[in-house]
Design an enzyme around this catalytic site. Sequence first.
Site, PDB file in Angstrom:
ATOM      1  N   GLU A   1      66.483  34.695 -89.799  1.00  0.00           N
ATOM      2  CA  GLU A   1      67.261  34.653 -88.094  1.00  0.00           C
ATOM      3  C   GLU A   1      67.902  36.193 -87.629  1.00  0.00           C
ATOM      4  O   GLU A   1      69.006  36.495 -88.032  1.00  0.00           O
ATOM      5  CB  GLU A   1      68.065  33.418 -88.430  1.00  0.00           C
ATOM      6  CG  GLU A   1      67.712  32.455 -88.975  1.00  0.00           C
ATOM      7  CD  GLU A   1      66.707  31.511 -88.119  1.00  0.00           C
ATOM      8  OE1 GLU A   1      66.585  32.250 -86.313  1.00  0.00           O
ATOM      9  OE2 GLU A   1      65.456  30.970 -87.531  1.00  0.00           O
TER      10      GLU A   1
ATOM     11  N   GLU B   1      69.056  44.082 -77.472  1.00  0.00           N
ATOM     12  CA  GLU B   1      70.147  42.847 -77.737  1.00  0.00           C
ATOM     13  C   GLU B   1      71.397  44.136 -77.626  1.00  0.00           C
ATOM     14  O   GLU B   1      71.362  45.528 -78.677  1.00  0.00           O
ATOM     15  CB  GLU B   1      69.698  42.950 -78.989  1.00  0.00           C
ATOM     16  CG  GLU B   1      71.042  41.607 -79.118  1.00  0.00           C
ATOM     17  CD  GLU B   1      70.897  40.995 -80.667  1.00  0.00           C
ATOM     18  OE1 GLU B   1      70.254  41.915 -81.216  1.00  0.00           O
ATOM     19  OE2 GLU B   1      71.140  39.824 -80.294  1.00  0.00           O
TER      20      GLU B   1
HETATM   21  P1  NAD Z   1      74.339  42.512 -89.396  1.00  0.00           P
HETATM   22  O1  NAD Z   1      72.835  43.382 -89.332  1.00  0.00           O
HETATM   23  O2  NAD Z   1      74.606  44.176 -89.338  1.00  0.00           O
HETATM   24  O3  NAD Z   1      75.163  42.217 -90.571  1.00  0.00           O
HETATM   25  C1  NAD Z   1      74.965  40.417 -91.203  1.00  0.00           C
HETATM   26  C2  NAD Z   1      74.835  40.501 -92.877  1.00  0.00           C
HETATM   27  O4  NAD Z   1      74.139  41.317 -93.276  1.00  0.00           O
HETATM   28  C3  NAD Z   1      76.281  41.278 -93.248  1.00  0.00           C
HETATM   29  O5  NAD Z   1      76.520  39.909 -94.403  1.00  0.00           O
HETATM   30  C4  NAD Z   1      75.732  42.845 -93.829  1.00  0.00           C
HETATM   31  O6  NAD Z   1      76.952  42.623 -95.124  1.00  0.00           O
HETATM   32  C5  NAD Z   1      74.491  42.449 -94.547  1.00  0.00           C
HETATM   33  N1  NAD Z   1      73.189  43.669 -94.799  1.00  0.00           N
HETATM   34  C6  NAD Z   1      73.930  44.852 -94.396  1.00  0.00           C
HETATM   35  N2  NAD Z   1      73.225  45.357 -94.381  1.00  0.00           N
HETATM   36  C7  NAD Z   1      72.348  44.894 -95.582  1.00  0.00           C
HETATM   37  C8  NAD Z   1      71.510  45.478 -97.147  1.00  0.00           C
HETATM   38  N3  NAD Z   1      71.105  46.261 -96.625  1.00  0.00           N
HETATM   39  N4  NAD Z   1      70.918  44.340 -97.733  1.00  0.00           N
HETATM   40  C9  NAD Z   1      71.584  42.762 -97.803  1.00  0.00           C
HETATM   41  N5  NAD Z   1      72.406  43.223 -96.922  1.00  0.00           N
HETATM   42  C10 NAD Z   1      73.153  43.219 -95.753  1.00  0.00           C
HETATM   43  O7  NAD Z   1      74.630  41.498 -88.057  1.00  0.00           O
HETATM   44  P2  NAD Z   1      75.926  41.295 -87.322  1.00  0.00           P
HETATM   45  O8  NAD Z   1      76.299  42.907 -86.471  1.00  0.00           O
HETATM   46  O9  NAD Z   1      76.813  40.439 -89.070  1.00  0.00           O
HETATM   47  O10 NAD Z   1      75.474  39.777 -86.848  1.00  0.00           O
HETATM   48  C11 NAD Z   1      74.756  40.630 -85.176  1.00  0.00           C
HETATM   49  C12 NAD Z   1      73.297  40.284 -84.785  1.00  0.00           C
HETATM   50  O11 NAD Z   1      73.099  38.932 -86.020  1.00  0.00           O
HETATM   51  C13 NAD Z   1      73.389  40.098 -84.511  1.00  0.00           C
HETATM   52  O12 NAD Z   1      71.551  40.960 -84.334  1.00  0.00           O
HETATM   53  C14 NAD Z   1      72.741  38.742 -83.655  1.00  0.00           C
HETATM   54  O13 NAD Z   1      71.311  38.258 -82.714  1.00  0.00           O
HETATM   55  C15 NAD Z   1      72.563  38.166 -85.473  1.00  0.00           C
HETATM   56  N6  NAD Z   1      72.219  37.053 -85.298  1.00  0.00           N
HETATM   57  C16 NAD Z   1      71.580  35.916 -85.241  1.00  0.00           C
HETATM   58  C17 NAD Z   1      71.063  34.429 -85.009  1.00  0.00           C
HETATM   59  C18 NAD Z   1      69.871  34.114 -85.372  1.00  0.00           C
HETATM   60  O14 NAD Z   1      69.979  32.417 -85.916  1.00  0.00           O
HETATM   61  N7  NAD Z   1      68.854  34.000 -85.300  1.00  0.00           N
HETATM   62  C19 NAD Z   1      72.487  33.801 -85.580  1.00  0.00           C
HETATM   63  C20 NAD Z   1      73.967  34.880 -85.255  1.00  0.00           C
HETATM   64  C21 NAD Z   1      73.808  35.684 -85.246  1.00  0.00           C
END
Ligand code: NAD
Length: 497
Positions: free
Chosen positions: A250, A385
Amino acid sequence: MPETFKNFIGGEWAVPSTGDYFENRNPADWNEVIGRFPRSGPDDMTRAIASAKRGFARWSKTPAPLRGQVLQRVGDLLVERKEQIARAMTREMGKVLAETRGDVQEGIDTAFYAATEGRRLFGRVVPSELRSKWAMSYRRPIGVAGLITPFNFPLAIPTWKMFPALLCGNAVIFKPAEDVPHTGHLLVEVLIDAGLPPEVVQLVHGQGSVVGRAMIEHPDVPVISFTGSTETGSVIGATCGKLHKRLSLEMGGKNAMIVMDDADLDLALDGVLWGAFGTTGQRCTATSRLILHQKIHERFLKMVCDRAERLRLGPGLDEKTEVGPLIHDEARQKVGDYVEIAKKEGATVAIGGKIPGDKRLECGWFYEPTVFAGVKPGMRVEQEEIFGPALAVLKVGSLDEAIKVNNDVQYGLSSALYTRDVNAAFRAMEDLDNGITYVNAPTIGAEAHLPFGGVKQTGNGHREGGWEVYDFYSETKTIYVDYSGTLQRAQIDTYTE
Ligand code: NAD
């Protein structure tokens, strides 16, 4: 001295093997340290996986209605602790209390839905094409599910994954976002206090690129569910693809609200303010584009700017605050960068576009609600975004044009249409290329018992929430029972009478 927190591995609170910790600070006042959390290493993840496998061996044999009873108690405890968790969440994430209370409520709804699913979890029995033979399918648990979550819904999103995964009989490993580890801790406390057997849940704090990666690459974690940015999702998708893992993604959104010339403009105004500036624009379903029919464009743009300018910024714990801070410096910087990009591309900054001057806010990651006017399809502020309090406004001449603008982006999470014309509403429901469409309501507002997710670059075809998520966390097994006492060959031995 701030409190030092632990992981939850092997059925107990455990210090990280690295001996290393990171600080979690309040985004509304960066001088306030909430706690020190483990900066775990790959060894911690390996131990968590071994423990979860033991937990799975037991939990997968627990009848689903009993698993449901545990989730019922989880829901009851979340009700009891709602205010405490909401306050902790606002302190570490920044969004206003009304929203963090809503975030916990979504977890409660998800728990109670899961509890009842324990007595359903249907398979199917269908007629066989042969005599004296039964044909059916049922759901089996899969194994250890690895859950990686973002910062913006610190409780709700983990529960969307965890509760159905547990109800289906899987063990889970939870890797919360680095910015919101305290809410993750409080959620795992609830599960343990509700009587979830030892080793069925593991909590491993730390960096995604270290512990998240170790989880994804490990062969004993066959199911991964990720919510976060599209960039991170692509990295995870590549690894899971190579290892043939079941993966739910997601990711990002660029959601639009369309306001037609026959719309109730006061209603649409409340909707756009809530959709664009709620959670300081840090929702995957945030309204980040406003597509206005040319006949109401000038008037409605002015209505939006007048109200958005008056939104009260402040710490989320203050009940009078309408817009809290961004999550961290980098997120705020990103909004500032897009203001410059918008200007270079020829859009105008109608309001906002800067860090507030208010002394009261100088130690938090605040940014003024920002409206870009004169935005054209294809501009970066229209396509990418931003994930902050920034709204791009576009003008169109017809519903067809509005639908085209809505659809011409790489994302496909949510959309909204304001109109009084029922035919227009139904046409838009069909043609807007998103996973979710709202009519006469903003782009945000998912309910726990309906499927949630997006098309195109927002997701990979799975859904969270509702009944559909139970398909993701269970393996379908097909059973044939032939009690005819003879060899009956499918597709060969047929009966015509
Ligand atoms: P992010 O991608 O920076 O981090 C999300 C998670 O991924 C964190 O727990 C992080 O530690 C982990 N992560 C980062 N690098 C990784 C790797 N290489 N391997 C495994 N895990 C890793 O996202 P964020 O800044 O926390 O959240 C914002 C984003 O989330 C926005 O793009 C938003 O649209 C999206 N989002 C989507 C939904 C949905 O349902 N579509 C819901 C909420 C947020």
